[in-house]
Design a protein around this motif. Structure first.
Motif, PDB file in Angstrom:
ATOM      1  N   LEU A 220      28.570 -39.801  67.852  1.00 40.74           N
ATOM      2  CA  LEU A 220      28.066 -41.091  67.229  1.00 40.74           C
ATOM      3  C   LEU A 220      26.828 -41.614  68.051  1.00 40.74           C
ATOM      4  CD1 LEU A 220      31.476 -43.141  66.621  1.00 40.74           C
ATOM      5  CD2 LEU A 220      29.841 -41.994  64.821  1.00 40.74           C
ATOM      6  N   LEU A 227      19.362 -37.938  63.382  1.00 39.22           N
ATOM      7  CA  LEU A 227      19.778 -37.448  62.061  1.00 39.22           C
ATOM      8  C   LEU A 227      18.589 -37.041  61.203  1.00 39.22           C
ATOM      9  CD1 LEU A 227      22.704 -36.748  61.615  1.00 39.22           C
ATOM     10  CD2 LEU A 227      22.860 -38.836  60.214  1.00 39.22           C
ATOM     11  N   GLY A 228      17.603 -38.115  60.956  1.00 34.73           N
ATOM     12  CA  GLY A 228      16.685 -37.509  60.016  1.00 34.73           C
ATOM     13  C   GLY A 228      15.519 -36.928  60.646  1.00 34.73           C
ATOM     14  N   ARG A 391      20.666 -32.451  62.651  1.00 35.53           N
ATOM     15  CA  ARG A 391      21.130 -32.839  61.106  1.00 35.53           C
ATOM     16  C   ARG A 391      22.101 -31.695  60.462  1.00 35.53           C
ATOM     17  NH1 ARG A 391      15.716 -32.377  57.688  1.00 35.53           N
ATOM     18  NH2 ARG A 391      14.952 -30.741  58.712  1.00 35.53           N
ATOM     19  N   PHE A 394      25.530 -31.378  63.358  1.00 32.81           N
ATOM     20  CA  PHE A 394      26.187 -32.658  63.388  1.00 32.81           C
ATOM     21  C   PHE A 394      27.689 -32.637  62.279  1.00 32.81           C
ATOM     22  CE2 PHE A 394      26.247 -37.116  61.475  1.00 32.81           C
ATOM     23  CZ  PHE A 394      27.107 -37.643  62.221  1.00 32.81           C
ATOM     24  N   PRO A 395      27.212 -32.451  60.964  1.00 32.76           N
ATOM     25  CA  PRO A 395      28.280 -32.505  60.015  1.00 32.76           C
ATOM     26  C   PRO A 395      29.269 -31.279  60.491  1.00 32.76           C
ATOM     27  CG  PRO A 395      26.576 -32.856  59.048  1.00 32.76           C
ATOM     28  CD  PRO A 395      26.142 -32.465  60.279  1.00 32.76           C
ATOM     29  N   LEU A 398      31.539 -32.288  63.356  1.00 34.34           N
ATOM     30  CA  LEU A 398      32.433 -33.256  62.961  1.00 34.34           C
ATOM     31  C   LEU A 398      33.655 -32.559  62.210  1.00 34.34           C
ATOM     32  CD1 LEU A 398      32.134 -36.034  63.352  1.00 34.34           C
ATOM     33  CD2 LEU A 398      31.371 -36.635  61.008  1.00 34.34           C
ATOM     34  N   LEU A 399      33.374 -31.672  61.178  1.00 33.58           N
ATOM     35  CA  LEU A 399      34.500 -30.711  60.570  1.00 33.58           C
ATOM     36  C   LEU A 399      35.437 -29.954  61.362  1.00 33.58           C
ATOM     37  CD1 LEU A 399      35.581 -30.776  57.602  1.00 33.58           C
ATOM     38  CD2 LEU A 399      34.222 -28.702  57.294  1.00 33.58           C
ATOM     39  N   VAL A 419      39.916 -40.214  65.349  1.00 32.58           N
ATOM     40  CA  VAL A 419      38.849 -41.191  64.728  1.00 32.58           C
ATOM     41  C   VAL A 419      38.537 -42.469  65.505  1.00 32.58           C
ATOM     42  CG1 VAL A 419      37.775 -42.371  62.910  1.00 32.58           C
ATOM     43  CG2 VAL A 419      38.713 -39.929  62.519  1.00 32.58           C
TER      44      VAL A 419
ATOM     45  N   CYS B  88      28.828 -42.008  58.919  1.00 32.51           N
ATOM     46  CA  CYS B  88      29.724 -41.256  59.708  1.00 32.51           C
ATOM     47  C   CYS B  88      31.078 -41.574  59.793  1.00 32.51           C
ATOM     48  CB  CYS B  88      29.098 -41.003  61.278  1.00 32.51           C
ATOM     49  SG  CYS B  88      30.019 -39.822  62.201  1.00 32.51           S
ATOM     50  N   LEU B  92      34.394 -40.048  57.645  1.00 29.05           N
ATOM     51  CA  LEU B  92      35.632 -39.629  58.224  1.00 29.05           C
ATOM     52  C   LEU B  92      37.021 -40.340  57.635  1.00 29.05           C
ATOM     53  CD1 LEU B  92      34.730 -39.592  62.095  1.00 29.05           C
ATOM     54  CD2 LEU B  92      35.599 -37.591  60.551  1.00 29.05           C
ATOM     55  N   PHE B  95      37.715 -39.283  54.160  1.00 23.87           N
ATOM     56  CA  PHE B  95      38.396 -37.819  54.464  1.00 23.87           C
ATOM     57  C   PHE B  95      39.961 -37.804  54.368  1.00 23.87           C
ATOM     58  CE2 PHE B  95      39.572 -34.029  56.585  1.00 23.87           C
ATOM     59  CZ  PHE B  95      39.310 -32.937  55.789  1.00 23.87           C
ATOM     60  N   SER B 108      36.476 -31.422  52.133  1.00 24.82           N
ATOM     61  CA  SER B 108      35.385 -31.491  53.325  1.00 24.82           C
ATOM     62  C   SER B 108      34.191 -31.311  52.693  1.00 24.82           C
ATOM     63  CB  SER B 108      35.761 -30.254  54.185  1.00 24.82           C
ATOM     64  OG  SER B 108      35.809 -28.974  53.337  1.00 24.82           O
ATOM     65  N   LEU B 111      32.694 -34.738  52.374  1.00 26.20           N
ATOM     66  CA  LEU B 111      32.607 -35.316  53.850  1.00 26.20           C
ATOM     67  C   LEU B 111      31.477 -34.556  54.166  1.00 26.20           C
ATOM     68  CD1 LEU B 111      33.569 -36.425  56.647  1.00 26.20           C
ATOM     69  CD2 LEU B 111      34.088 -34.021  56.987  1.00 26.20           C
ATOM     70  N   LEU B 112      30.984 -33.595  54.069  1.00 29.37           N
ATOM     71  CA  LEU B 112      29.856 -32.886  54.531  1.00 29.37           C
ATOM     72  C   LEU B 112      28.535 -33.121  53.817  1.00 29.37           C
ATOM     73  CD1 LEU B 112      31.085 -29.243  55.112  1.00 29.37           C
ATOM     74  CD2 LEU B 112      30.623 -30.705  56.919  1.00 29.37           C
ATOM     75  N   LEU B 115      27.225 -36.749  54.767  1.00 26.11           N
ATOM     76  CA  LEU B 115      26.519 -36.509  55.970  1.00 26.11           C
ATOM     77  C   LEU B 115      25.074 -35.862  55.864  1.00 26.11           C
ATOM     78  CD1 LEU B 115      29.714 -36.133  58.251  1.00 26.11           C
ATOM     79  CD2 LEU B 115      28.136 -38.044  58.071  1.00 26.11           C
ATOM     80  N   PHE B 116      25.283 -34.749  55.150  1.00 21.98           N
ATOM     81  CA  PHE B 116      23.915 -33.933  55.196  1.00 21.98           C
ATOM     82  C   PHE B 116      22.972 -34.490  54.384  1.00 21.98           C
ATOM     83  CE2 PHE B 116      26.508 -29.555  56.055  1.00 21.98           C
ATOM     84  CZ  PHE B 116      25.997 -29.399  57.160  1.00 21.98           C
ATOM     85  N   ARG B 118      21.940 -37.136  54.405  1.00 20.62           N
ATOM     86  CA  ARG B 118      21.151 -38.298  55.280  1.00 20.62           C
ATOM     87  C   ARG B 118      20.093 -37.536  56.026  1.00 20.62           C
ATOM     88  NH1 ARG B 118      22.029 -42.520  55.021  1.00 20.62           N
ATOM     89  NH2 ARG B 118      20.983 -43.034  56.961  1.00 20.62           N
ATOM     90  N   GLY B 119      20.072 -36.063  55.934  1.00 16.70           N
ATOM     91  CA  GLY B 119      19.209 -35.175  56.509  1.00 16.70           C
ATOM     92  C   GLY B 119      18.259 -34.483  55.590  1.00 16.70           C
ATOM     93  N   TYR B 120      19.016 -34.139  54.282  1.00 15.30           N
ATOM     94  CA  TYR B 120      18.473 -33.244  53.568  1.00 15.30           C
ATOM     95  C   TYR B 120      18.473 -33.771  52.189  1.00 15.30           C
ATOM     96  CZ  TYR B 120      19.317 -29.805  57.420  1.00 15.30           C
ATOM     97  OH  TYR B 120      19.221 -29.057  58.519  1.00 15.30           O
ATOM     98  N   VAL B 132      29.313 -24.592  53.839  1.00 13.28           N
ATOM     99  CA  VAL B 132      30.186 -24.609  55.294  1.00 13.28           C
ATOM    100  C   VAL B 132      31.739 -24.791  54.973  1.00 13.28           C
ATOM    101  CG1 VAL B 132      30.346 -26.045  57.160  1.00 13.28           C
ATOM    102  CG2 VAL B 132      28.247 -25.662  56.127  1.00 13.28           C
ATOM    103  N   SER B 133      31.934 -25.343  53.742  1.00 14.20           N
ATOM    104  CA  SER B 133      33.470 -25.749  53.715  1.00 14.20           C
ATOM    105  C   SER B 133      34.190 -24.319  53.348  1.00 14.20           C
ATOM    106  CB  SER B 133      33.619 -26.385  52.386  1.00 14.20           C
ATOM    107  OG  SER B 133      33.215 -27.654  52.661  1.00 14.20           O
TER     108      SER B 133
END
Lengths: 503, 155
Positions: A220, A227-228, A391, A394-395, A398-399, A419, B88, B92, B95, B108, B111-112, B115-116, B118-120, B132-133
């Motif tokens: 966190l 992230l970006g 970026r 991080f996910p 987390l998983l 959590v 984030c 969670l 999920f 998952s 969830l992914l 989050l992804f 936000r960057g892609y 990834v899952s």
């Protein structure tokens, strides 16, 4: 000599091809964890713990121990190349490592830390071989009062070394203790503080707390900005891994001093790996002919601390293996691994499971050699890993945390707890509370309470009974002196405080 | 003004957090035996721990009000960083809620993706999430034979 016979049979265990493989997996994961941002040795070890369920106990612990000391090597690479310590013990390496890299001498800095780490690691394992069995034998004579005194000593030293405020450190430690109360009481078997929830019958899971506090809260923190963002700039190319001719002598001396210093500090409960690295840096600076070079790229300033923090790792295993007392959160996870595989670290371990203890010790020699090989020729490969954008990472991390926490008891309740502890840890960190005392008192809570109650039963309720026995009396006197010293020092704002550290 | 400052101070809430934990522990431990016929009982250490937490949390309250304050505007990230943290934690929680119904693979991926994203770009994020899952499902579930959170149908 008997010891070396055991050690040889330990090598027999450690050199089987599957244990070699697990050792290799462990040290490689450790390197990765050290290099990657946002994941320390504690969270890393905790995450990989569930994966060892199906393994033989000795293989599982060989792998997890590999992660622990492997992370020490990995953290160095990012400190030198991009001025970002991968784990806290390498913070001091940035001081001279990064200036060296700017001068185009990253190779020499990495080379000498790998060599120093190797020597430090090996020296401390030798120390472990020599002292461990002897200490374990002595500890067999210990009763509950002695163990209680030792646990108290570890906790007090931890608090006096950590964080900026004594009140915050104490609150954190007491929170860990309070969390440890939940579930069945170790002496009477009465179920406490569960509020009727069946999930809490066995208490909170150690892994859920460790992953939450040291994994999720750290993620966190990192997610706040990166992230970006774009990928990190490529790190400088590493070439020439050996120091120049006239540098060998002073650096080898620094390595020698660091090895001994790190090992001795590792023996003291409640210390952490930052302490030896800071002390070694200060010592090298004082002993140097020209102290002004420090901070501008002095090779001894990298060699000493890097050696000391690796040698610390071996020393820190001694209280765990001989007394069953973990000194840092990462070691506490190793304790969890022992327990999960049905073993009890402590004085009886050397007697009842010599093949396991010596197998692990032997594997550490091999692991350190593997790390030396992984480090020197492959430095450029590890350097590239620092370029993986956060970026993307991080996910996935987390998983992995979810899966790792879930698998311990097949319970979504644990994931939820993880959590919650992650969020709590995040806010506590924001208010500059140290987190390491929480996890350590949680790990030690059961032992602390059990030995206290047993001792009080022996002494018929008289607390002063502790002082009628020589060992527990001496240790508790040290505890009281340390406590008074810490309180007065903190009232005067003159504490030797290190940051919150997890290894 | 003084009260407003207090309500915006993270330290204030943390001291309340510790105060409530201390109170719960000490109140609950009154129900347990402090001393039993055989010696000290299960209520002894919790009671003292609870009392100590209460005392220290009050000391911390004074400390955070007087000098050691952590106003939210300083400690919490702003703008994008704040949304990152929220997304984030939010994903969670989502999920945990949906996984018993959707199973691991779908849960998952969601969830992914959150989050992804936000960057892609969203289509990149979706592809990476699915990949990834599947990969984690295969590694953990098949290769390592580790139990994963699944739904009624077992996936």
């Amino acid at each position: 000599l008997e010891t070396f016979g055991y050690l040889l049979s330990g090598f027999e265990t450690a050199l089987t091809w599957w244990n070699l493989l697990y050792c290799l997996i462990g040290v490689t994961c450790g390197m990765l964890i050290g290099v990657l941002p946002g994941l320390g040795a504690t969270a890393g070890t905790a995450l990989l713990l569930p994966l060892t369920f199906a393994l033989e106990p000795v293989s599982a612990i060989i792998m997890l121990a590999g992660i622990y000391y492997g992370a020490m090597y990995g953290g160095t690479i990012t400190s030198v190349l991009i001025n970002t310590p991968g784990e806290s013990a390498s913070v001091i390496t940035c001081m001279d490592g990064y200036p060296l890299a700017q001068k185009g001498r990253a190779g020499a800095a990495l080379g000498i830390s790998a060599i120093g780490s190797f020597i430090g690691g090996v020296v401390s394992i030798f120390g472990l071989v020599l002292i461990g069995p002897f200490l374990a034998e002595q500890a067999l004579k210990f009763g509950p009062p002695e163990f209680f005194a030792l646990v108290a000593l570890g906790l007090i030293l931890l608090l006096s070394l950590m964080g900026k405020s004594l009140i915050k450190g104490f609150l954190a430690a007491l929170l860990g203790l309070a969390l440890a109360f939940v579930g069945q009481d170790p002496t009477s078997g009465i179920v406490r503080f569960t509020f009727g929830d069946a999930n809490l019958m066995n208490g909170f899971d150690f892994i859920a707390i460790a992953v939450g506090m040291f994994g999720l809260s750290e993620l966190l923190f990192n997610a706040e900005e990166k992230l970006g963002g774009n990928a990190a700039p490529p790190p400088p190319k590493v070439k020439g891994l050996l120091p120049e001719k006239d540098e060998w002598k002073p650096t080898m001396k620094a390595i020698g001093r660091g090895s001994i210093l790190g090992f001795i500090i590792g023996l003291i409960p409640g210390t952490n790996s930052v302490v030896p690295s800071i002390l070694s840096y200060t010592m090298e600076k004082k002993l140097a002919k020209d102290p002004s070079r420090f901070g501008k790229g002095a090779l001894e300033g990298v060699a000493g601390p890097e050696t000391a923090n690796n040698s610390y790792c071996g020393g820190a295993l001694i209280p765990l293996l001989t007394l069953g007392i973990p000194t840092s959160p990462a070691i506490a996870i190793l304790l969890g691994a022992f327990v999960m595989h049905g073993l009890t670290p402590g004085p009886t371990l050397f007697e009842n499971n010599p093949n396991i203890v010596w197998g692990i010790i032997a594997s550490m020699f091999i692991g350190n050699a593997l790390l030396l090989i992984l480090n020197l020729p492959l430095a450029n490969v590890w350097a590239k890993i620092t370029m993986v954008p956060f970026r993307l990472l991080f996910p996935i991390l987390l998983l992995t945390m979810i899966v790792g926490t879930y698998t311990i008891n097949n319970s979504m309740f644990d994931v939820g707890a993880m959590v919650v502890f992650g969020v709590v840890g995040y806010f506590l960190k924001k208010a500059e509370f140290p987190l390491a005392p929480i996890i350590l008192t949680f790990a030690l809570g059961g032992m602390f309470e059990k030995t206290l109650l047993q001792s009080l039963t022996i002494f018929k309720g008289e607390f002063l009974g502790f002082f009628t026995r020589p060992i527990s009396g001496t240790i508790l006197s040290i505890v009281i002196i340390a406590l008074l010293f810490t309180i007065t020092a903190s009232l005067r704002n003159k504490r030797f405080g290190t940051e919150d550290v997890d290894v | 003004v003084y009260q407003l400052q207090l309500l915006k101070n993270l330290g204030f809430y943390i001291s309340l957090f510790f105060l409530s934990i201390g109170s719960i522990i000490s109140l609950q431990s009154f129900r347990l035996d402090y001393y039993s016929d055989y010696g000290p009982g299960p209520g002894l250490l919790p009671l003292w721990t609870g009392i100590l937490i209460i005392i220290l949390s009050l000391m911390y309250l004074v400390m955070t009000v007087k000098k050691d304050s952590f106003p939210f505007e300083k400690v919490l990230p702003k703008g994008e960083g704040f949304i990152n943290i929220l997304s984030c934690i939010g994903s969670l929680i989502l999920f945990i809620i949906i996984v018993p119904y959707t199973g691991f693979l779908l849960g998952s991926t969601v969830l992914l993706f959150l989050l992804f994203k936000r960057g892609y770009k969203w289509y990149v994020a979706l592809c990476v999430s699915i990949a990834v899952s599947l990969f984690i499902y295969w590694v953990f579930g098949n290769l390592l034979q580790v139990p994963l959170p699944t739904n009624y149908y077992g996936w």
